[in-house]
Structure formats: C-alpha cells, structure tokens
Motif scaffolding. Structure first.
Motif, PDB file in Angstrom:
ATOM      1  N   LYS A 183       0.826  -1.205   0.000  1.00  0.00           N
ATOM      2  CA  LYS A 183       0.000   0.000   0.000  1.00  0.00           C
ATOM      3  C   LYS A 183       0.864   1.261   0.000  1.00  0.00           C
ATOM      4  CE  LYS A 183      -4.142   1.474   2.466  1.00  0.00           C
ATOM      5  NZ  LYS A 183      -4.865   1.244   3.713  1.00  0.00           N
ATOM      6  N   PHE A 184       1.944   1.221   0.783  1.00  0.00           N
ATOM      7  CA  PHE A 184       2.698   2.458   0.997  1.00  0.00           C
ATOM      8  C   PHE A 184       4.108   2.424   0.412  1.00  0.00           C
ATOM      9  CE2 PHE A 184      -0.179   2.177   4.755  1.00  0.00           C
ATOM     10  CZ  PHE A 184      -1.006   3.225   4.400  1.00  0.00           C
ATOM     11  N   GLY A 185       4.468   1.333  -0.286  1.00  0.00           N
ATOM     12  CA  GLY A 185       5.804   1.271  -0.860  1.00  0.00           C
ATOM     13  C   GLY A 185       6.838   0.858   0.174  1.00  0.00           C
ATOM     14  N   SER A 186       8.077   0.698  -0.273  1.00  0.00           N
ATOM     15  CA  SER A 186       9.097   0.194   0.650  1.00  0.00           C
ATOM     16  C   SER A 186      10.159   1.243   0.956  1.00  0.00           C
ATOM     17  CB  SER A 186       9.740  -1.061   0.069  1.00  0.00           C
ATOM     18  OG  SER A 186      10.216  -0.789  -1.217  1.00  0.00           O
ATOM     19  N   ASN A 187       9.852   2.507   0.693  1.00  0.00           N
ATOM     20  CA  ASN A 187      10.794   3.563   1.086  1.00  0.00           C
ATOM     21  C   ASN A 187      10.513   3.994   2.511  1.00  0.00           C
ATOM     22  OD1 ASN A 187      12.232   3.766  -1.320  1.00  0.00           O
ATOM     23  ND2 ASN A 187      10.671   5.074  -2.228  1.00  0.00           N
ATOM     24  N   PRO A 188      11.551   4.392   3.235  1.00  0.00           N
ATOM     25  CA  PRO A 188      11.326   4.850   4.617  1.00  0.00           C
ATOM     26  C   PRO A 188      10.387   6.050   4.657  1.00  0.00           C
ATOM     27  CG  PRO A 188      13.674   4.643   4.152  1.00  0.00           C
ATOM     28  CD  PRO A 188      12.968   4.413   2.871  1.00  0.00           C
ATOM     29  N   ARG A 189       9.496   6.036   5.634  1.00  0.00           N
ATOM     30  CA  ARG A 189       8.521   7.123   5.765  1.00  0.00           C
ATOM     31  C   ARG A 189       8.486   7.626   7.199  1.00  0.00           C
ATOM     32  NH1 ARG A 189       4.324   7.018   1.929  1.00  0.00           N
ATOM     33  NH2 ARG A 189       3.625   8.893   3.006  1.00  0.00           N
ATOM     34  N   ILE A 190       7.922   8.819   7.337  1.00  0.00           N
ATOM     35  CA  ILE A 190       7.766   9.432   8.657  1.00  0.00           C
ATOM     36  C   ILE A 190       6.336   9.166   9.128  1.00  0.00           C
ATOM     37  CG2 ILE A 190       7.828  11.604   9.939  1.00  0.00           C
ATOM     38  CD1 ILE A 190       9.494  12.686   7.517  1.00  0.00           C
ATOM     39  N   GLN A 191       6.172   8.858  10.415  1.00  0.00           N
ATOM     40  CA  GLN A 191       4.819   8.722  10.954  1.00  0.00           C
ATOM     41  C   GLN A 191       4.648   9.614  12.175  1.00  0.00           C
ATOM     42  OE1 GLN A 191       3.696   4.893  12.526  1.00  0.00           O
ATOM     43  NE2 GLN A 191       1.926   5.839  13.524  1.00  0.00           N
ATOM     44  N   VAL A 192       3.680  10.502  12.107  1.00  0.00           N
ATOM     45  CA  VAL A 192       3.256  11.238  13.293  1.00  0.00           C
ATOM     46  C   VAL A 192       1.737  11.131  13.358  1.00  0.00           C
ATOM     47  CG1 VAL A 192       5.186  12.852  13.365  1.00  0.00           C
ATOM     48  CG2 VAL A 192       3.182  13.452  12.039  1.00  0.00           C
ATOM     49  N   ASN A 193       1.185  11.235  14.562  1.00  0.00           N
ATOM     50  CA  ASN A 193      -0.273  11.233  14.715  1.00  0.00           C
ATOM     51  C   ASN A 193      -0.939  10.005  14.130  1.00  0.00           C
ATOM     52  OD1 ASN A 193      -0.783  13.517  16.065  1.00  0.00           O
ATOM     53  ND2 ASN A 193      -0.949  14.803  14.249  1.00  0.00           N
ATOM     54  N   ASP A 194      -0.335   8.847  14.268  1.00  0.00           N
ATOM     55  CA  ASP A 194      -0.939   7.612  13.775  1.00  0.00           C
ATOM     56  C   ASP A 194      -1.160   7.581  12.270  1.00  0.00           C
ATOM     57  OD1 ASP A 194      -0.943   6.583  16.233  1.00  0.00           O
ATOM     58  OD2 ASP A 194      -3.054   6.918  16.662  1.00  0.00           O
ATOM     59  N   GLN A 195      -0.465   8.419  11.537  1.00  0.00           N
ATOM     60  CA  GLN A 195      -0.575   8.287  10.084  1.00  0.00           C
ATOM     61  C   GLN A 195       0.737   8.656   9.408  1.00  0.00           C
ATOM     62  OE1 GLN A 195      -3.617  10.931   8.747  1.00  0.00           O
ATOM     63  NE2 GLN A 195      -3.113  12.452  10.284  1.00  0.00           N
ATOM     64  N   LEU A 196       0.946   8.069   8.246  1.00  0.00           N
ATOM     65  CA  LEU A 196       2.152   8.379   7.490  1.00  0.00           C
ATOM     66  C   LEU A 196       2.075   9.837   7.040  1.00  0.00           C
ATOM     67  CD1 LEU A 196       2.738   5.215   5.326  1.00  0.00           C
ATOM     68  CD2 LEU A 196       3.750   5.833   7.494  1.00  0.00           C
ATOM     69  N   SER A 197       3.202  10.530   7.163  1.00  0.00           N
ATOM     70  CA  SER A 197       3.163  11.963   6.939  1.00  0.00           C
ATOM     71  C   SER A 197       4.329  12.404   6.077  1.00  0.00           C
ATOM     72  CB  SER A 197       3.247  12.701   8.276  1.00  0.00           C
ATOM     73  OG  SER A 197       2.403  12.094   9.207  1.00  0.00           O
ATOM     74  N   LYS A 198       4.210  13.622   5.618  1.00  0.00           N
ATOM     75  CA  LYS A 198       5.336  14.248   4.934  1.00  0.00           C
ATOM     76  C   LYS A 198       6.072  15.091   5.966  1.00  0.00           C
ATOM     77  CE  LYS A 198       3.269  14.588   0.370  1.00  0.00           C
ATOM     78  NZ  LYS A 198       1.819  14.473   0.685  1.00  0.00           N
ATOM     79  N   LYS A 199       7.249  15.546   5.568  1.00  0.00           N
ATOM     80  CA  LYS A 199       8.021  16.318   6.546  1.00  0.00           C
ATOM     81  C   LYS A 199       7.340  17.642   6.889  1.00  0.00           C
ATOM     82  CE  LYS A 199      11.082  18.852   3.527  1.00  0.00           C
ATOM     83  NZ  LYS A 199      12.390  19.401   3.308  1.00  0.00           N
ATOM     84  N   ASP A 200       6.479  18.147   5.984  1.00  0.00           N
ATOM     85  CA  ASP A 200       5.781  19.404   6.271  1.00  0.00           C
ATOM     86  C   ASP A 200       4.776  19.252   7.409  1.00  0.00           C
ATOM     87  OD1 ASP A 200       7.166  20.206   4.090  1.00  0.00           O
ATOM     88  OD2 ASP A 200       5.468  20.087   2.707  1.00  0.00           O
ATOM     89  N   ASP A 201       4.394  17.997   7.717  1.00  0.00           N
ATOM     90  CA  ASP A 201       3.407  17.780   8.779  1.00  0.00           C
ATOM     91  C   ASP A 201       4.026  17.875  10.167  1.00  0.00           C
ATOM     92  OD1 ASP A 201       1.519  17.304   6.835  1.00  0.00           O
ATOM     93  OD2 ASP A 201       1.975  15.169   6.747  1.00  0.00           O
TER      94      ASP A 201
END
Lengths: 148, 201
Positions: free
Chosen positions: A59-77
């Motif tokens: 669903k989300f790919g295999s690249n490292p991601r940031i998670q805040v607030n129980d959801q995958l986020s961008k750095k702007d979040d």
C-alpha cells in the motif's frame, strides 16, 4: 468468591494506572542498540516521531517514511504536529516556565533509515523550535558487560 | 417494620473485571524509553556572525555513505578510524586534565561553582555525515561520543569527589556538583548540515 473479584479489581486498577495506550505504528522501527543509553528525564512531556519502512509495503511502498499522529506523513506535517503537542503539554512548571518549552521529541527510527531523512526531520524540528530530541535505542547489555 | 434488602447478585462481577483486565493487559505498553538525549542548535538569526573557531579546537568526525569513519589527525589531515578507536581519540582530544599543547585544543581557566578554577577545553567535535549514512552507524558514533564524554566526566568526578560515576553526585539546587562537572566537561558536539561528500550517490 467475594475476595476473588476484589483481587481482580486490584489487578485491574494496577494495569489501568501503569498503562499508556500502545501507539498504532504503521512503520517498522527496529531501533539501534547502544551502551550509553539513559532513561528519558520526563517521559510524560514528550512526543514521538516514527521513521521506518511501512509495514504494509504494497500500500505504501518500501521507502522509509515518517509517521506522526498515527498516520504516514510528509516532513511538512512535523511543524503542525509539534504545535499541537505543545498546546497539549502546555502547563505551568514549578519554576514558572512552561512545560511545552521543555517538550522532548523522541525520534524512534529504524536502523536502516538513511541520515538524509533523519536530518530533514531534525531540520523541521529546529524550524519548529523543538530543540530537545531523544534518539530512542535499546540497551546493549552484552556489549556493556564486555567493556567492563 | 424493617424490610430485608435483597442481596445483590455479584457473581458476574469477577467475569466483567476479568474482561477489563484482559483488555488493559492487551493495550498496555510499559514504557521503556531509553536512548540518547541531544539538544539541536537553534536556527541562527539572519546576519548573525559566525563564531570563529580555531582549527586546533575542532575535531572532525566524518561518516561517509559507506558508513566508514574518518577523523582529523593532529596535523590537520584525515585518517580512517574504526568505531572502537573513536572513543579513545575523542577522549584524548577533549581531555582538559593536561598541560598546554599546541596540537590539542586551547584550555580556558574557568571558575565553576563547586569545582573552583578549572581548565575547560575549548574543543568541539564536528560530526558530519552523508545523506546515505545509515542511522545505525550515526547512532553508534553518537554512542561513542557520549561514552567518551561520560568517561571524562567520571574521571573528573572520581579525582575531585571520589565518586566514580558522576551521575551519583548531588543534583540539588544549593549543591549541584553534577551540573558543575557537566560544565567542566561540556557536551560539545556540532553537527554540520550533511553534504553529498564522501560518496557517489
């Protein structure tokens, strides 16, 4: 029978008091191990940023991601997230300062994440003025023993 | 005429609390948050002057894209360094319990409450990493830097106060020896913005 329910109630209260709800993590965070790790000074005055590879790769790919607030986020979040955490942790301390200024951001990141992403997060935290950070890690008891 | 109060049926009480207990057992997560604390530098104000630091006061630790470490030599060059060597090199560089040496950082005699006049090293560790450096390696480097500084603090604490662990020193407002030791051996780590140096990708 009466004492049975009393005992169970006691256990129940014990768990209710020590409990902090398990966070729903969407990314796998296998944290590094170190010998110099220490406990966080004030665990209640902290928030966590997770960084890792999504559990659901399809669903989300295999690249490292940031998670805040129980959801995958961008750095702007991150900046809005810190603002929100600040307002939640805002209270007056004994010495007259605001606890929100002492907010520590726990960086719970997987070992394999490249530093480029971590540094982006750190840069955002600097922009938000959340300067206290904490690299979450596990204690390497074996290595510590060998050193002594 | 007194009426007998009917007894309350409590046999299901244990079941209900068992269910609740099981629920809390499942959702609970006893926090064992351990790690290394750091303070990020604030964003510099525009037109702020950069503080000038003498070359001899900087110890560069470079971690490249292949997770290999390079450190500065006393002559200003760079040499490879294994993770096991790192702590001793940093300790040698930051040690302030020594005489004046032009190859090591400047020492500044400072008055610190609880310690008196003591030499404080002006040395700074400059940690630089590549965008593809792994977080694990970066953390291991931070771990070794922390170990070096902790050992220096412990040495000072054991020389002056006879406590081999500076964390055991009193930490109260009137007599904050722990803070004094932390001031005498500061956590001087500076992190430059990572570049793309030391790698092709």
């Amino acid at each position: 029978m009466g004492s049975m329910s009393d005992i169970i109630f006691m256990l129940l209260f014990f768990f209710m008091v020590i409990t902090s709800m398990r966070e729903n993590t969407l990314v796998a965070t296998n944290v590094p191990m170190g010998t110099e790790v220490a406990k966080l000074d004030d665990p209640s005055n902290s928030c966590t940023v997770y960084i890792g590879i999504p559990e659901d790769k399809q669903k989300f790919g295999s690249n490292p991601r940031i998670q805040v607030n129980d959801q995958l986020s961008k750095k702007d979040d991150i900046i809005p997230f810190i603002e929100m955490q600040r307002s939640q942790h805002s209270r007056l301390m004994e010495d007259g300062s605001n606890a929100a200024d002492q907010l520590t951001t726990i960086i719970k990141s997987d070992k394999t994440v490249p530093m480029g992403l971590i540094n982006e997060v750190k840069q955002e935290l600097r922009q938000a003025g959340a300067l206290r950070i904490f690299y979450n890690a596990a204690e390497d008891a074996k290595r510590k023993q060998q050193q002594q | 005429m007194a009426r007998k109060t009917p007894g309350l049926n409590t046999s299901s009480m244990a079941d209900i609390s068992f269910l609740l207990l099981a629920f809390f057992l499942m959702v609970s997560d006893i926090k064992t948050d351990k790690g290394i604390a750091r303070v990020l530098p604030p964003i510099p104000k525009e037109n702020a002057e950069k503080p000038e630091i003498h070359q001899r006061n900087i110890f560069t630790v470079l971690v490249n894209a292949d997770d290999r470490i390079l450190t500065t030599t006393t002559t200003g060059g760079l040499e490879p360094c294994s993770i096991d060597q790192l702590k001793d090199r940093v300790k040698k560089f930051l040690n302030s319990n020594r005489g004046e040496n032009p190859l090591l950082p400047e020492l500044e005699p400072t008055d610190i409450e609880g310690l008196g006049r003591i030499n404080v090293s002006k040395g700074v560790i400059s940690l630089q990493c590549h965008n593809s450096t792994s977080y694990d390696k970066y953390f291991q480097v931070q771990n070794e830097l922390t170990a070096a500084i902790t050992e220096l603090r412990n040495e000072l604490s054991s020389n002056r106060f006879g406590r081999s662990n500076y964390m055991d020193l009193p930490n109260v407002k009137e007599n904050n020896l722990r803070k004094a030791v932390e001031k005498a051996v500061p956590m001087a780590i500076s992190e430059a913005k990572p570049s793309n140096m030391g790698g092709t990708n």
